[in-house]
Design a protein around this motif. Structure first.
Motif, PDB file in Angstrom:
ATOM      1  N   LEU A   1      82.778 122.015 -15.635  1.00  0.00           N
ATOM      2  CA  LEU A   1      82.486 123.164 -14.780  1.00  0.00           C
ATOM      3  C   LEU A   1      83.863 123.379 -13.984  1.00  0.00           C
ATOM      4  N   ARG A   2      84.349 122.119 -13.419  1.00  0.00           N
ATOM      5  CA  ARG A   2      85.696 122.149 -12.999  1.00  0.00           C
ATOM      6  C   ARG A   2      86.767 122.576 -13.816  1.00  0.00           C
ATOM      7  N   ASN A   3      87.040 122.259 -15.017  1.00  0.00           N
ATOM      8  CA  ASN A   3      87.893 122.498 -16.125  1.00  0.00           C
ATOM      9  C   ASN A   3      87.700 123.994 -16.382  1.00  0.00           C
ATOM     10  N   ALA A   4      86.779 124.475 -16.505  1.00  0.00           N
ATOM     11  CA  ALA A   4      86.454 125.952 -16.846  1.00  0.00           C
ATOM     12  C   ALA A   4      86.757 126.802 -15.593  1.00  0.00           C
ATOM     13  N   LEU A   5      86.797 126.331 -14.298  1.00  0.00           N
ATOM     14  CA  LEU A   5      87.340 126.929 -13.038  1.00  0.00           C
ATOM     15  C   LEU A   5      88.668 126.883 -12.674  1.00  0.00           C
ATOM     16  N   ASP A   6      89.232 125.911 -13.443  1.00  0.00           N
ATOM     17  CA  ASP A   6      90.415 125.391 -12.871  1.00  0.00           C
ATOM     18  C   ASP A   6      91.408 126.578 -12.517  1.00  0.00           C
ATOM     19  N   ALA A   7      91.526 127.595 -13.332  1.00  0.00           N
ATOM     20  CA  ALA A   7      92.543 128.634 -13.052  1.00  0.00           C
ATOM     21  C   ALA A   7      91.936 129.974 -12.376  1.00  0.00           C
ATOM     22  N   SER A   8      90.636 129.616 -11.756  1.00  0.00           N
ATOM     23  CA  SER A   8      90.075 130.734 -11.039  1.00  0.00           C
ATOM     24  C   SER A   8      90.690 131.387  -9.725  1.00  0.00           C
ATOM     25  N   GLY A   9      91.293 130.251  -9.058  1.00  0.00           N
ATOM     26  CA  GLY A   9      91.591 130.417  -7.594  1.00  0.00           C
ATOM     27  C   GLY A   9      90.710 129.878  -6.926  1.00  0.00           C
ATOM     28  N   PHE A  10      89.373 129.674  -7.125  1.00  0.00           N
ATOM     29  CA  PHE A  10      88.744 128.855  -6.196  1.00  0.00           C
ATOM     30  C   PHE A  10      89.292 127.504  -6.094  1.00  0.00           C
ATOM     31  N   GLY A  11      89.124 126.885  -4.905  1.00  0.00           N
ATOM     32  CA  GLY A  11      89.277 125.651  -4.459  1.00  0.00           C
ATOM     33  C   GLY A  11      88.202 124.725  -4.983  1.00  0.00           C
TER      34      GLY A  11
ATOM     35  N   LEU B   1      81.122 121.928  -4.842  1.00  0.00           N
ATOM     36  CA  LEU B   1      81.492 122.717  -3.820  1.00  0.00           C
ATOM     37  C   LEU B   1      82.769 123.778  -4.454  1.00  0.00           C
ATOM     38  N   LEU B   2      82.337 124.928  -3.733  1.00  0.00           N
ATOM     39  CA  LEU B   2      83.508 125.905  -4.115  1.00  0.00           C
ATOM     40  C   LEU B   2      83.916 126.417  -3.078  1.00  0.00           C
ATOM     41  N   ASP B   3      85.289 126.557  -2.895  1.00  0.00           N
ATOM     42  CA  ASP B   3      86.011 126.953  -1.576  1.00  0.00           C
ATOM     43  C   ASP B   3      86.519 128.366  -2.099  1.00  0.00           C
ATOM     44  N   PHE B   4      86.113 129.253  -1.487  1.00  0.00           N
ATOM     45  CA  PHE B   4      86.388 130.690  -1.538  1.00  0.00           C
ATOM     46  C   PHE B   4      87.431 131.428  -0.466  1.00  0.00           C
ATOM     47  N   SER B   5      88.119 130.280   0.370  1.00  0.00           N
ATOM     48  CA  SER B   5      88.823 130.661   1.246  1.00  0.00           C
ATOM     49  C   SER B   5      90.067 131.332   0.754  1.00  0.00           C
ATOM     50  N   ARG B   6      90.383 131.208  -0.418  1.00  0.00           N
ATOM     51  CA  ARG B   6      91.687 132.126  -0.837  1.00  0.00           C
ATOM     52  C   ARG B   6      91.272 133.833  -1.069  1.00  0.00           C
ATOM     53  N   PHE B   7      89.847 133.872  -1.182  1.00  0.00           N
ATOM     54  CA  PHE B   7      89.574 135.344  -1.604  1.00  0.00           C
ATOM     55  C   PHE B   7      88.915 136.126  -0.235  1.00  0.00           C
ATOM     56  N   ALA B   8      88.333 135.286   0.414  1.00  0.00           N
ATOM     57  CA  ALA B   8      87.291 136.168   1.498  1.00  0.00           C
ATOM     58  C   ALA B   8      87.388 135.444   2.648  1.00  0.00           C
ATOM     59  N   PRO B   9      86.932 136.197   3.743  1.00  0.00           N
ATOM     60  CA  PRO B   9      86.893 135.485   5.209  1.00  0.00           C
ATOM     61  C   PRO B   9      85.846 134.316   4.971  1.00  0.00           C
TER      62      PRO B   9
ATOM     63  N   PRO C   1      81.367 129.437  10.599  1.00  0.00           N
ATOM     64  CA  PRO C   1      82.159 130.126   9.648  1.00  0.00           C
ATOM     65  C   PRO C   1      82.699 129.093   8.399  1.00  0.00           C
ATOM     66  N   LEU C   2      82.131 129.077   7.394  1.00  0.00           N
ATOM     67  CA  LEU C   2      82.618 127.958   6.370  1.00  0.00           C
ATOM     68  C   LEU C   2      83.110 128.680   5.197  1.00  0.00           C
ATOM     69  N   PRO C   3      83.991 128.060   4.542  1.00  0.00           N
ATOM     70  CA  PRO C   3      84.567 128.745   3.287  1.00  0.00           C
ATOM     71  C   PRO C   3      83.898 128.039   1.812  1.00  0.00           C
ATOM     72  N   PHE C   4      82.736 127.468   1.916  1.00  0.00           N
ATOM     73  CA  PHE C   4      82.106 126.775   0.804  1.00  0.00           C
ATOM     74  C   PHE C   4      80.791 127.375   0.326  1.00  0.00           C
ATOM     75  N   VAL C   5      80.521 127.320  -0.886  1.00  0.00           N
ATOM     76  CA  VAL C   5      79.370 127.512  -1.486  1.00  0.00           C
ATOM     77  C   VAL C   5      79.004 126.477  -2.325  1.00  0.00           C
ATOM     78  N   ARG C   6      77.771 125.854  -2.559  1.00  0.00           N
ATOM     79  CA  ARG C   6      77.305 124.841  -3.404  1.00  0.00           C
ATOM     80  C   ARG C   6      76.833 125.172  -4.839  1.00  0.00           C
ATOM     81  N   LEU C   7      77.531 124.741  -5.713  1.00  0.00           N
ATOM     82  CA  LEU C   7      76.972 124.832  -7.161  1.00  0.00           C
ATOM     83  C   LEU C   7      75.959 123.627  -7.546  1.00  0.00           C
ATOM     84  N   CYS C   8      75.118 124.034  -8.366  1.00  0.00           N
ATOM     85  CA  CYS C   8      74.173 122.946  -9.123  1.00  0.00           C
ATOM     86  C   CYS C   8      74.782 122.807 -10.292  1.00  0.00           C
ATOM     87  N   ILE C   9      75.064 121.477 -10.771  1.00  0.00           N
ATOM     88  CA  ILE C   9      75.874 121.129 -12.223  1.00  0.00           C
ATOM     89  C   ILE C   9      74.658 120.600 -13.163  1.00  0.00           C
ATOM     90  N   ALA C  10      73.478 120.357 -12.685  1.00  0.00           N
ATOM     91  CA  ALA C  10      72.353 119.853 -13.398  1.00  0.00           C
ATOM     92  C   ALA C  10      71.729 120.988 -14.400  1.00  0.00           C
TER      93      ALA C  10
END
Ligand SMILES: Cc1ncc(COP(=O)(O)O)c(C=O)c1O
Length: 386
Positions: A295-305, A316-324, A354-363
């Motif tokens: 999953l990390r490799n596939a999202l490497d160039a996405s801009g998400f932290g 965790l996915l850090d979306f601070s680059r894209f949204a408040p 005010p958090l910049p994270f959402v959680r993804l399940c890798i299972a």
């Protein structure tokens, strides 16, 4: 009627899973596998029912299962526990935590939980009549801050709710954390509930430090585990609690009036499965590490932290680059616009932040992870273009 938890609604996990179904979104929210369990376990459940194990199991758990668990603990940690007096079978980890909290917390008592923390801890404390004091994990990196814990202790503190590997932070506590915790409670009348459901899911060659391996902590702790996680079957609802005899006695006083006893055929099946697979759990770290890396490799160039994930079956996915920093709103956008259900982090906090994270399940199956990554990449591209 106001009820005892007036501000509590349906948990975010249930809500997100329901909405993912309604919207036909990929569900990387609630933590459960979307692949099949070992068919051998299915066969053993069926065999246990056919063999007639369909009436009440012993209150403290099937002896054969408790013996298998003792053997598993010996294999994992080189330690001996008495299946009779120190191991209790519970309805998943959730019941172990709930019953242990009821056993030690009374009106006016305080329990320390961290912020963020698994969402069942605080309601369990409040339903026992206690107050939950939340101590933030330190940023960056969600680390335990033992000085802040020390500052939060007082003569009413009865309990510390500790969790490693940590959901949702995906961090793993080290030996120094256990030592700091042990020192803090050494001269106080405080016990620990140690939630270790992800004991086998530690990545990059790291290892899990169980409170059971620390003699001072083991003497004062309820250590909580779950076959739901270890056997990829969260619907089994078979967990267990390891605690010294005096704490186990108190736990069982609650357990016998809470769930009384756990599914008899399922306990037989898990015991038989452990007999066939005494090292079950040993391959979980590499299994989930491959999924994390995919999953990390596939999202490497996405801009998400992508904050480091040392363990658990989340990323965790850090979306601070894209949204408040509004994780509830961003999770809603991911659900409705990218068609990927995630879990925002706010519900793991005492007070939404005010958090910049959402959680993804890798299972999840590789193809689910690949499709989710494709949707997240496409969504990130749209956000960049907007
Ligand atoms: C940290 C943590 N504790 C406890 C549980 C609950 O475990 P169980 O499903 O065995 O009740 C979970 C489930 O996701 C969890 O992530």
């Amino acid at each position: 009627m106001a009820g005892k938890l007036p501000e509590v609604g349906t948990t975010i996990f249930t809500v997100m899973s329901r909405r993912a179904r309604e919207l036909d979104a990929l569900n990387l929210g609630q933590g459960f596998p979307d692949y099949d369990i070992d068919p051998r376990l299915t066969a053993l459940v069926s065999a246990a029912m056919s063999a007639g194990h369909n009436q009440y199991a012993p209150m403290e758990g099937l002896p054969a299962l408790r013996e298998r668990i003792a053997a598993k603990l010996h294999a994992s940690y080189g330690l001996n526990f008495d299946p009779q007096d120190e191991i209790t079978i519970t309805l998943g980890a959730t019941e172990a935590i709930f019953s242990a909290v009821q056993a030690v917390i009374g009106a006016g008592d305080e329990a320390i939980a961290f912020d963020p923390a698994y969402d069942s801890y605080e309601p369990a404390v409040r339903l026992a009549g206690g107050r939950c004091v939340r101590v933030p994990l330190a940023q960056p990196g969600f680390r335990y801050d033992w000085e802040r814990v020390r500052a939060a202790l007082n003569e009413r503190t009865r309990l510390i709710l500790f969790n490693s590997p940590h959901n949702p932070a995906c961090t793993v506590a080290g030996a120094a954390d256990l030592e700091a915790l042990a020192q803090l409670i050494a001269a106080r009348d405080i016990v620990v509930i140690s939630d270790e459901v992800y004991e086998h899911v530690v990545f990059d060659g790291g290892r899990h430090h169980s409170v059971l391996t620390h003699p001072q902590l083991a003497a004062r702790s309820f250590a909580v585990f779950s076959f739901g996680k270890t056997l990829h079957a969260t619907g089994l609802r078979v967990g267990y609690c390891v605690a010294p005899p005096a704490l186990t006695r108190e736990l069982r006083k609650v357990h016998q009036f809470n769930t009384f006893s756990i599914s008899h055929p399922l306990q037989h099946a898990v015991a038989a499965y452990l007999a066939e697979h005494p090292d079950c759990g040993a391959d979980l770290a590499s299994f989930f590490q491959a999924k994390r890396d995919r999953l990390r490799n596939a999202l490497d160039a996405s801009g998400f932290g992508l904050p480091p994930a040392q363990g658990t079956y989340f990323q965790l996915l850090d979306f601070s680059r894209f949204a408040p920093r509004d994780d509830m709103q961003f999770a809603e956008r991911l659900l409705t616009e990218a068609r990927v259900a995630t879990i925002p982090l706010s519900p793991f906090y005492a007070v939404p932040q005010p958090l910049p994270f959402v959680r993804l399940c890798i299972a999840k199956q590789d193809r689910t992870l690949d499709e989710a990554a494709a949707r997240l990449n496409a969504f990130a591209q749209r956000l960049r273009a907007a």
